[in-house]
Motif scaffolding. Structure first.
Motif, mmCIF file in Angstrom:
data_model
loop_
_atom_site.group_PDB
_atom_site.id
_atom_site.type_symbol
_atom_site.label_atom_id
_atom_site.label_comp_id
_atom_site.label_asym_id
_atom_site.label_seq_id
_atom_site.Cartn_x
_atom_site.Cartn_y
_atom_site.Cartn_z
ATOM 1 N N GLN A 1 -10.441 -66.737 -55.195
ATOM 2 C CA GLN A 1 -10.959 -65.549 -54.484
ATOM 3 C C GLN A 1 -10.171 -65.297 -53.322
ATOM 4 O O GLN A 1 -10.112 -63.988 -53.183
ATOM 5 C CB GLN A 1 -12.681 -65.951 -54.072
ATOM 6 N N ILE A 2 -9.500 -66.113 -52.467
ATOM 7 C CA ILE A 2 -8.867 -65.741 -51.531
ATOM 8 C C ILE A 2 -7.398 -64.993 -52.041
ATOM 9 O O ILE A 2 -7.186 -63.852 -51.491
ATOM 10 C CB ILE A 2 -8.482 -66.843 -50.572
ATOM 11 N N LEU A 3 -6.989 -65.660 -52.948
ATOM 12 C CA LEU A 3 -5.909 -64.906 -53.667
ATOM 13 C C LEU A 3 -5.886 -63.726 -54.332
ATOM 14 O O LEU A 3 -5.083 -62.702 -54.016
ATOM 15 C CB LEU A 3 -5.090 -66.082 -54.716
ATOM 16 N N ASP A 4 -7.088 -63.579 -54.989
ATOM 17 C CA ASP A 4 -7.469 -62.285 -55.300
ATOM 18 C C ASP A 4 -7.742 -61.079 -54.068
ATOM 19 O O ASP A 4 -7.200 -60.191 -54.344
ATOM 20 C CB ASP A 4 -8.799 -62.130 -56.391
ATOM 21 N N TYR A 5 -8.219 -61.472 -53.109
ATOM 22 C CA TYR A 5 -8.547 -60.736 -51.991
ATOM 23 C C TYR A 5 -7.230 -60.280 -51.503
ATOM 24 O O TYR A 5 -7.008 -59.270 -51.283
ATOM 25 C CB TYR A 5 -9.396 -61.141 -51.126
ATOM 26 N N LEU A 6 -6.413 -61.127 -51.310
ATOM 27 C CA LEU A 6 -5.021 -60.900 -50.596
ATOM 28 C C LEU A 6 -4.141 -59.886 -51.735
ATOM 29 O O LEU A 6 -3.598 -58.927 -51.192
ATOM 30 C CB LEU A 6 -4.090 -62.211 -50.409
ATOM 31 N N LYS A 7 -4.304 -59.986 -52.787
ATOM 32 C CA LYS A 7 -3.774 -59.324 -53.956
ATOM 33 C C LYS A 7 -4.198 -57.710 -53.733
ATOM 34 O O LYS A 7 -3.556 -56.672 -53.574
ATOM 35 C CB LYS A 7 -3.700 -59.670 -55.341
ATOM 36 N N ILE A 8 -5.622 -57.700 -53.709
ATOM 37 C CA ILE A 8 -6.294 -56.230 -53.920
ATOM 38 C C ILE A 8 -5.796 -55.513 -52.298
ATOM 39 O O ILE A 8 -5.453 -54.359 -52.572
ATOM 40 C CB ILE A 8 -7.731 -56.413 -53.884
ATOM 41 N N LYS A 9 -5.799 -56.502 -51.303
ATOM 42 C CA LYS A 9 -5.615 -56.005 -50.014
ATOM 43 C C LYS A 9 -3.934 -55.559 -49.696
ATOM 44 O O LYS A 9 -3.333 -55.143 -48.785
ATOM 45 C CB LYS A 9 -5.709 -56.625 -48.905
ATOM 46 N N HIS A 10 -3.079 -56.220 -50.997
ATOM 47 C CA HIS A 10 -1.597 -55.802 -50.756
ATOM 48 C C HIS A 10 -0.863 -56.576 -49.539
ATOM 49 O O HIS A 10 0.233 -56.168 -49.048
ATOM 50 C CB HIS A 10 -1.193 -54.355 -50.820
ATOM 51 N N PHE A 11 -1.349 -57.603 -49.203
ATOM 52 C CA PHE A 11 -0.920 -58.552 -48.226
ATOM 53 C C PHE A 11 0.235 -59.434 -49.028
ATOM 54 O O PHE A 11 0.017 -59.883 -50.081
ATOM 55 C CB PHE A 11 -2.064 -59.607 -47.831
ATOM 56 N N PHE A 12 1.490 -59.704 -48.304
ATOM 57 C CA PHE A 12 2.269 -60.550 -48.806
ATOM 58 C C PHE A 12 1.932 -61.834 -48.519
ATOM 59 O O PHE A 12 1.795 -62.371 -47.699
ATOM 60 C CB PHE A 12 3.775 -60.409 -47.938
ATOM 61 N N HIS A 13 2.016 -62.713 -49.860
ATOM 62 C CA HIS A 13 1.120 -63.903 -49.645
ATOM 63 C C HIS A 13 1.937 -64.742 -50.808
ATOM 64 O O HIS A 13 2.467 -64.205 -52.003
ATOM 65 C CB HIS A 13 -0.225 -64.065 -49.896
ATOM 66 N N TRP A 14 1.719 -66.104 -50.724
ATOM 67 C CA TRP A 14 1.977 -67.041 -51.981
ATOM 68 C C TRP A 14 1.158 -68.232 -51.750
ATOM 69 O O TRP A 14 0.924 -68.659 -50.899
ATOM 70 C CB TRP A 14 3.516 -67.454 -51.853
ATOM 71 N N ARG A 15 1.051 -68.818 -53.062
ATOM 72 C CA ARG A 15 0.313 -70.303 -53.087
ATOM 73 C C ARG A 15 1.370 -70.991 -52.891
ATOM 74 O O ARG A 15 2.468 -71.012 -53.492
ATOM 75 C CB ARG A 15 -0.289 -70.224 -54.841
ATOM 76 N N ASN A 16 0.981 -72.061 -52.049
ATOM 77 C CA ASN A 16 2.100 -73.000 -51.635
ATOM 78 C C ASN A 16 1.853 -74.458 -52.226
ATOM 79 O O ASN A 16 0.727 -75.127 -52.036
ATOM 80 C CB ASN A 16 1.991 -73.384 -50.066
ATOM 81 N N ASN A 17 2.378 -74.587 -53.454
ATOM 82 C CA ASN A 17 2.206 -75.736 -54.029
ATOM 83 C C ASN A 17 2.815 -77.161 -54.060
ATOM 84 O O ASN A 17 4.224 -76.900 -53.375
ATOM 85 C CB ASN A 17 2.573 -75.716 -55.667
ATOM 86 N N THR A 18 2.424 -78.158 -53.563
ATOM 87 C CA THR A 18 2.907 -79.491 -53.119
ATOM 88 C C THR A 18 2.454 -80.570 -54.084
ATOM 89 O O THR A 18 1.338 -80.483 -54.451
ATOM 90 C CB THR A 18 2.326 -80.002 -51.694
ATOM 91 N N GLY A 19 3.058 -81.629 -54.159
ATOM 92 C CA GLY A 19 2.764 -82.656 -55.107
ATOM 93 C C GLY A 19 3.939 -83.516 -55.471
ATOM 94 O O GLY A 19 5.112 -83.519 -54.843
ATOM 95 N N ALA A 20 3.734 -84.345 -56.389
ATOM 96 C CA ALA A 20 4.635 -84.991 -56.772
ATOM 97 C C ALA A 20 4.658 -85.548 -58.401
ATOM 98 O O ALA A 20 3.300 -85.227 -58.929
ATOM 99 C CB ALA A 20 4.698 -86.483 -56.223
ATOM 100 N N PHE A 21 5.730 -85.977 -58.967
ATOM 101 C CA PHE A 21 5.393 -86.395 -60.482
ATOM 102 C C PHE A 21 6.475 -87.590 -60.633
ATOM 103 O O PHE A 21 7.612 -87.466 -59.973
ATOM 104 C CB PHE A 21 5.623 -85.243 -61.587
#
Length: 82
Positions: free
Chosen positions: A13-33
């Motif tokens: 929902q947050i990512l959808d909102y940021l996209k609608i509002k045209h804010f520059f943003h990105w999902r920051n993935n972290t993890g390991a494998f």
């Protein structure tokens, strides 16, 4: 029965909102494998926020938590340091 609110749904929902509002943003993935050959890889900065947003030359970090979610020690350290 009350439906459980998941962090991934809040995050979407947050990512959808940021996209609608045209804010520059990105999902920051972290993890390991671990690969089949035994090599272990870690990516991202441990404790860093789930989402970064840039607005008016400022960078904001958003850490998403479900109602009962709690910050990890690494997330708290990131918040204090940055």
């Amino acid at each position: 029965m009350k439906k459980k609110i998941l962090e991934k749904d809040i995050q979407r929902q947050i990512l959808d909102y940021l996209k609608i509002k045209h804010f520059f943003h990105w999902r920051n993935n972290t993890g390991a494998f671990k690969r089949e050959d035994g090599h272990f890889y870690r990516f991202g900065n441990l404790g860093s926020p789930d989402i970064f947003v840039v607005k008016n030359s400022k960078v904001y970090g958003i850490e998403v938590k479900a109602p009962k979610g709690r910050q990890s020690d690494n997330q708290l350290a990131w918040q204090i340091e940055f």
